[in-house]
Scaffold this motif. Structure first.
Motif, PDB file in Angstrom:
ATOM      1  N   LEU A   1       0.837  -1.197   0.000  1.00 49.55           N
ATOM      2  CA  LEU A   1       0.000   0.000   0.000  1.00 49.55           C
ATOM      3  C   LEU A   1       0.873   1.249   0.000  1.00 49.55           C
ATOM      4  CD1 LEU A   1      -2.711   1.414   0.076  1.00 49.55           C
ATOM      5  CD2 LEU A   1      -2.718   1.191   2.567  1.00 49.55           C
ATOM      6  N   ALA A   2       1.920   1.237   0.812  1.00 50.82           N
ATOM      7  CA  ALA A   2       2.844   2.379   0.846  1.00 50.82           C
ATOM      8  C   ALA A   2       3.430   2.607  -0.548  1.00 50.82           C
ATOM      9  CB  ALA A   2       3.953   2.125   1.862  1.00 50.82           C
ATOM     10  N   GLU A   3       3.833   1.531  -1.178  1.00 52.80           N
ATOM     11  CA  GLU A   3       4.415   1.646  -2.519  1.00 52.80           C
ATOM     12  C   GLU A   3       3.412   2.208  -3.517  1.00 52.80           C
ATOM     13  OE1 GLU A   3       5.852  -2.076  -3.931  1.00 52.80           O
ATOM     14  OE2 GLU A   3       7.093  -1.156  -5.466  1.00 52.80           O
ATOM     15  N   ILE A   4       2.194   1.748  -3.447  1.00 51.34           N
ATOM     16  CA  ILE A   4       1.148   2.215  -4.357  1.00 51.34           C
ATOM     17  C   ILE A   4       0.899   3.706  -4.168  1.00 51.34           C
ATOM     18  CG2 ILE A   4      -1.334   2.071  -4.851  1.00 51.34           C
ATOM     19  CD1 ILE A   4      -0.024  -0.314  -5.951  1.00 51.34           C
ATOM     20  N   LEU A   5       0.872   4.173  -2.936  1.00 52.80           N
ATOM     21  CA  LEU A   5       0.648   5.594  -2.684  1.00 52.80           C
ATOM     22  C   LEU A   5       1.754   6.419  -3.341  1.00 52.80           C
ATOM     23  CD1 LEU A   5      -0.531   5.559   1.045  1.00 52.80           C
ATOM     24  CD2 LEU A   5      -1.916   5.903  -1.025  1.00 52.80           C
ATOM     25  N   LEU A   6       2.990   5.957  -3.194  1.00 58.85           N
ATOM     26  CA  LEU A   6       4.112   6.659  -3.818  1.00 58.85           C
ATOM     27  C   LEU A   6       3.986   6.637  -5.349  1.00 58.85           C
ATOM     28  CD1 LEU A   6       6.942   5.320  -1.514  1.00 58.85           C
ATOM     29  CD2 LEU A   6       6.057   7.651  -1.588  1.00 58.85           C
TER      30      LEU A   6
ATOM     31  N   PHE B   1      -1.958   4.746   8.708  1.00 58.39           N
ATOM     32  CA  PHE B   1      -1.055   5.743   8.121  1.00 58.39           C
ATOM     33  C   PHE B   1      -1.451   7.151   8.571  1.00 58.39           C
ATOM     34  CE2 PHE B   1       0.291   3.074   4.154  1.00 58.39           C
ATOM     35  CZ  PHE B   1       1.002   2.246   4.999  1.00 58.39           C
ATOM     36  N   LYS B   2      -2.759   7.391   8.588  1.00 57.28           N
ATOM     37  CA  LYS B   2      -3.265   8.706   8.991  1.00 57.28           C
ATOM     38  C   LYS B   2      -2.936   8.953  10.465  1.00 57.28           C
ATOM     39  CE  LYS B   2      -7.638  11.257   9.283  1.00 57.28           C
ATOM     40  NZ  LYS B   2      -9.108  11.118   9.110  1.00 57.28           N
ATOM     41  N   LYS B   3      -3.176   7.946  11.288  1.00 56.90           N
ATOM     42  CA  LYS B   3      -2.914   8.055  12.720  1.00 56.90           C
ATOM     43  C   LYS B   3      -1.433   8.364  12.970  1.00 56.90           C
ATOM     44  CE  LYS B   3      -4.902   4.743  14.796  1.00 56.90           C
ATOM     45  NZ  LYS B   3      -4.933   3.289  15.109  1.00 56.90           N
ATOM     46  N   ASP B   4      -0.568   7.789  12.133  1.00 60.42           N
ATOM     47  CA  ASP B   4       0.868   7.991  12.304  1.00 60.42           C
ATOM     48  C   ASP B   4       1.357   9.272  11.615  1.00 60.42           C
ATOM     49  OD1 ASP B   4       0.802   5.622  13.644  1.00 60.42           O
ATOM     50  OD2 ASP B   4       1.566   4.420  11.972  1.00 60.42           O
ATOM     51  N   GLY B   5       0.423  10.039  11.083  1.00 60.36           N
ATOM     52  CA  GLY B   5       0.801  11.310  10.468  1.00 60.36           C
ATOM     53  C   GLY B   5       1.496  11.170   9.129  1.00 60.36           C
ATOM     54  N   LEU B   6       1.348  10.035   8.484  1.00 61.30           N
ATOM     55  CA  LEU B   6       2.005   9.840   7.192  1.00 61.30           C
ATOM     56  C   LEU B   6       1.184  10.429   6.047  1.00 61.30           C
ATOM     57  CD1 LEU B   6       3.127   6.122   7.643  1.00 61.30           C
ATOM     58  CD2 LEU B   6       4.319   8.214   8.298  1.00 61.30           C
ATOM     59  N   ILE B   7      -0.123  10.391   6.205  1.00 62.02           N
ATOM     60  CA  ILE B   7      -1.009  10.897   5.144  1.00 62.02           C
ATOM     61  C   ILE B   7      -2.160  11.675   5.772  1.00 62.02           C
ATOM     62  CG2 ILE B   7      -0.521   8.950   3.616  1.00 62.02           C
ATOM     63  CD1 ILE B   7      -3.200   7.740   4.415  1.00 62.02           C
ATOM     64  N   GLU B   8      -2.833  12.463   4.932  1.00 66.11           N
ATOM     65  CA  GLU B   8      -4.101  13.071   5.323  1.00 66.11           C
ATOM     66  C   GLU B   8      -5.166  12.530   4.392  1.00 66.11           C
ATOM     67  OE1 GLU B   8      -4.225  17.325   5.412  1.00 66.11           O
ATOM     68  OE2 GLU B   8      -2.628  17.422   6.901  1.00 66.11           O
ATOM     69  N   ILE B   9      -6.356  12.343   4.926  1.00 63.71           N
ATOM     70  CA  ILE B   9      -7.442  11.812   4.112  1.00 63.71           C
ATOM     71  C   ILE B   9      -8.635  12.745   4.187  1.00 63.71           C
ATOM     72  CG2 ILE B   9      -8.973   9.849   3.723  1.00 63.71           C
ATOM     73  CD1 ILE B   9      -7.023   8.075   5.136  1.00 63.71           C
ATOM     74  N   ASN B  10      -9.186  13.038   3.023  1.00 62.00           N
ATOM     75  CA  ASN B  10     -10.390  13.847   2.963  1.00 62.00           C
ATOM     76  C   ASN B  10     -11.322  13.160   1.981  1.00 62.00           C
ATOM     77  OD1 ASN B  10     -12.300  15.844   2.865  1.00 62.00           O
ATOM     78  ND2 ASN B  10     -10.775  17.470   3.144  1.00 62.00           N
ATOM     79  N   LYS B  11     -12.204  12.375   2.489  1.00 58.24           N
ATOM     80  CA  LYS B  11     -13.059  11.539   1.639  1.00 58.24           C
ATOM     81  C   LYS B  11     -12.136  10.646   0.795  1.00 58.24           C
ATOM     82  CE  LYS B  11     -16.884  13.992   2.538  1.00 58.24           C
ATOM     83  NZ  LYS B  11     -18.217  13.581   2.830  1.00 58.24           N
ATOM     84  N   ARG B  12     -12.260  10.826  -0.520  1.00 62.89           N
ATOM     85  CA  ARG B  12     -11.438   9.989  -1.390  1.00 62.89           C
ATOM     86  C   ARG B  12     -10.102  10.627  -1.736  1.00 62.89           C
ATOM     87  NH1 ARG B  12     -15.860   7.573  -5.485  1.00 62.89           N
ATOM     88  NH2 ARG B  12     -16.976   6.633  -3.742  1.00 62.89           N
TER      89      ARG B  12
ATOM     90  N   ILE C   1      -6.431  11.861  -1.033  1.00 62.61           N
ATOM     91  CA  ILE C   1      -5.338  11.470  -0.140  1.00 62.61           C
ATOM     92  C   ILE C   1      -4.157  12.401  -0.358  1.00 62.61           C
ATOM     93  CG2 ILE C   1      -3.692   9.636   0.431  1.00 62.61           C
ATOM     94  CD1 ILE C   1      -5.797   7.609  -0.425  1.00 62.61           C
ATOM     95  N   LYS C   2      -3.549  12.834   0.736  1.00 63.13           N
ATOM     96  CA  LYS C   2      -2.368  13.687   0.659  1.00 63.13           C
ATOM     97  C   LYS C   2      -1.213  13.002   1.390  1.00 63.13           C
ATOM     98  CE  LYS C   2      -2.943  18.043   1.909  1.00 63.13           C
ATOM     99  NZ  LYS C   2      -2.944  19.299   2.722  1.00 63.13           N
ATOM    100  N   LEU C   3      -0.094  12.860   0.738  1.00 65.06           N
ATOM    101  CA  LEU C   3       1.072  12.259   1.386  1.00 65.06           C
ATOM    102  C   LEU C   3       1.803  13.342   2.184  1.00 65.06           C
ATOM    103  CD1 LEU C   3       2.522   9.826  -1.294  1.00 65.06           C
ATOM    104  CD2 LEU C   3       0.398   9.729  -0.004  1.00 65.06           C
ATOM    105  N   ILE C   4       1.969  13.096   3.474  1.00 65.57           N
ATOM    106  CA  ILE C   4       2.619  14.084   4.335  1.00 65.57           C
ATOM    107  C   ILE C   4       4.098  13.747   4.518  1.00 65.57           C
ATOM    108  CG2 ILE C   4       2.614  15.169   6.601  1.00 65.57           C
ATOM    109  CD1 ILE C   4       0.113  15.747   5.136  1.00 65.57           C
ATOM    110  N   ASN C   5       4.340  12.539   4.997  1.00 65.25           N
ATOM    111  CA  ASN C   5       5.715  12.121   5.287  1.00 65.25           C
ATOM    112  C   ASN C   5       6.175  11.094   4.253  1.00 65.25           C
ATOM    113  OD1 ASN C   5       8.119  11.271   6.341  1.00 65.25           O
ATOM    114  ND2 ASN C   5       7.395  11.247   8.467  1.00 65.25           N
ATOM    115  N   THR C   6       6.588  11.625   3.118  1.00 67.79           N
ATOM    116  CA  THR C   6       6.941  10.741   2.000  1.00 67.79           C
ATOM    117  C   THR C   6       8.102   9.823   2.350  1.00 67.79           C
ATOM    118  OG1 THR C   6       6.319  12.577   0.575  1.00 67.79           O
ATOM    119  CG2 THR C   6       7.393  10.713  -0.462  1.00 67.79           C
ATOM    120  N   ASN C   7       9.041  10.350   3.116  1.00 66.28           N
ATOM    121  CA  ASN C   7      10.200   9.532   3.475  1.00 66.28           C
ATOM    122  C   ASN C   7       9.806   8.305   4.275  1.00 66.28           C
ATOM    123  OD1 ASN C   7      12.333  10.702   2.195  1.00 66.28           O
ATOM    124  ND2 ASN C   7      12.700  12.206   3.835  1.00 66.28           N
ATOM    125  N   ALA C   8       8.970   8.539   5.272  1.00 66.53           N
ATOM    126  CA  ALA C   8       8.531   7.417   6.099  1.00 66.53           C
ATOM    127  C   ALA C   8       7.775   6.396   5.254  1.00 66.53           C
ATOM    128  CB  ALA C   8       7.650   7.915   7.234  1.00 66.53           C
TER     129      ALA C   8
END
Lengths: 232, 232
Positions: A158-163, A204-215, A217-224
């Motif tokens: 999933l992480a890979e797909i987001l990237l 991922f959202k809980k860990d601050g890696l992404i933000e979600i707004n409905k559908r 998705i925003k990547l916050i911590n790309t490195n992680a």
DNA sequence: CGGGCAGTTGACCCCGCTCAAGCGCGGTGG
DNA sequence: CCACCGCGCTTGAGCGGGGTCAACTGCCCG
């Protein structure tokens, strides 16, 4: 078929690496026979198993290409966006389509009849080489995909797909991915169950890696995320 | 490089769908520059990530193409046997190899330098078309592979692989598969753990679907295996 | 004879799939 | 305008496929 559309095609082709070396005459020839279609979100361009009479070139929009498993679950194997050619595999091998092509947003697509496409390949070695490169690129991606699905766990995939989505479709001014997928589609891309995608996105959202707004998705911590994906 | 080898190359090409439409002159040209190598079981032709200077054509033997995961586990994505061309993906895209190629039995292989290969593509549209078809075929198989690994369970996939091996490599006079893989290689092909392959093979044997003699496998009840594989 | 590798078997347990229930929201019709 | 429906999303509970670890065997080869 009005003049406007013809110009659009020439623009599309002129800006497209695939068609860069084809002559003005060849473009004109293509322009005369090509068709221009619009598809709404959810519209099917062709179904797995159907016979193809030509190839498609995306002017705008996004197309998902998926295979359907025995239990009806979709496995997305590819996306096409503006400038991308698709449907050529079946035409070249004279086989039925091995995937279903469906628009996931409003899309405008050129259709190039089989014969024109094949003539272009036969008569223009640069174009032929571009098609070879195209299918070779898809082949390389598919092989990587096989490795990932076979050996990585769902979290890593999933992480890979987001990237991949950020890389391939970019982000808008607010930082959200320029592609909007349902949770089910994400699952069909990752190769897992919808519920698993939901749980992991929530993690991922809980860990601050992404933000979600409905559908969206925003990547916050790309490195992680990159570290999770284990792509080095 | 003796005459014998040259003749072999011409035979290989003459009998090979890939090269069927290339002229005698082109074959002669290839014959003059090609190299002929032998590889022992276990020899590596090239490693994932290495730069390629040409393409390979199998005269005899079997080559496995695999990617190595982060934990070192091999995922086999393809096999090449007599008449098959490989390595063309990296040459055409001018990229490093995306898989490792290793001989799983004594193999004889022609090497065609990059430039000769590219010239042939540029100057012979029939050959170019054949290369396109080749990569399109591999692409179709790869996509099917993705679906299978993502959605089928290990039992179903192993059954499918056994059928594929029989189909692709045939059987000898005693009915055994003409390809000999270690359990680990089978696992790397199915995309599972070695122990799982062993247990399932043992199940299949118990159920009278297959016979096992060391590394040699014979399919007894092909129909039942086909049903298990869920390929319709 | 000893070392090493492929193969085998058993035990354990965790990832992730499935099922079920509930929620939010937009569209549609009364 | 509200009620209802349906679909997408979410969350929890349960469990089983299959991955991992460990031990043992058989076999090849030095």
């Amino acid at each position: 078929m009005n003049l406007n559309k013809k110009i659009e095609l020439e623009n599309c082709f002129a800006n497209n690496a695939l068609f860069r070396r084809i002559s003005k005459d060849e473009i004109r020839e293509l322009s005369n026979i090509k068709q221009y279609h619009s598809y709404n979100k959810g519209d099917i361009i062709y179904n797995e198993g159907s016979r193809m009479s030509g190839v498609y070139c995306v002017d705008s929009g996004i197309i998902k290409h998926y295979k359907t498993g025995n239990d009806g679950k979709e496995q997305i194997v590819h996306f096409s966006k503006n400038g991308n050619l698709f449907g050529y595999r079946s035409v070249l091998l004279n086989q039925t389509a091995c995937t279903t092509a469906k628009a996931i947003e409003k899309s405008f697509i050129f259709f190039i009849p089989e014969n024109s496409f094949l003539d272009l390949i036969k008569n223009n070695s640069d174009f032929a080489l571009n098609i070879i490169k195209l299918s070779c690129e898809e082949l390389g991606q598919a092989n990587q995909n096989i490795l990932d699905i076979a050996q990585k766990n769902v979290r890593e995939r999933l992480a890979e797909i987001l990237l991949f989505l950020e890389d391939n479709f970019g982000i808008n001014e607010e930082g959200y991915l320029n592609i909007s997928l349902t949770r089910e589609e994400l699952a069909g891309l990752v190769g897992t169950a919808t519920e698993s995608v939901i749980r992991l996105l929530s993690d991922f959202k809980k860990d601050g890696l992404i933000e979600i707004n409905k559908r969206k998705i925003k990547l916050i911590n790309t490195n992680a995320i990159k570290i999770i994906s284990k792509n080095f």
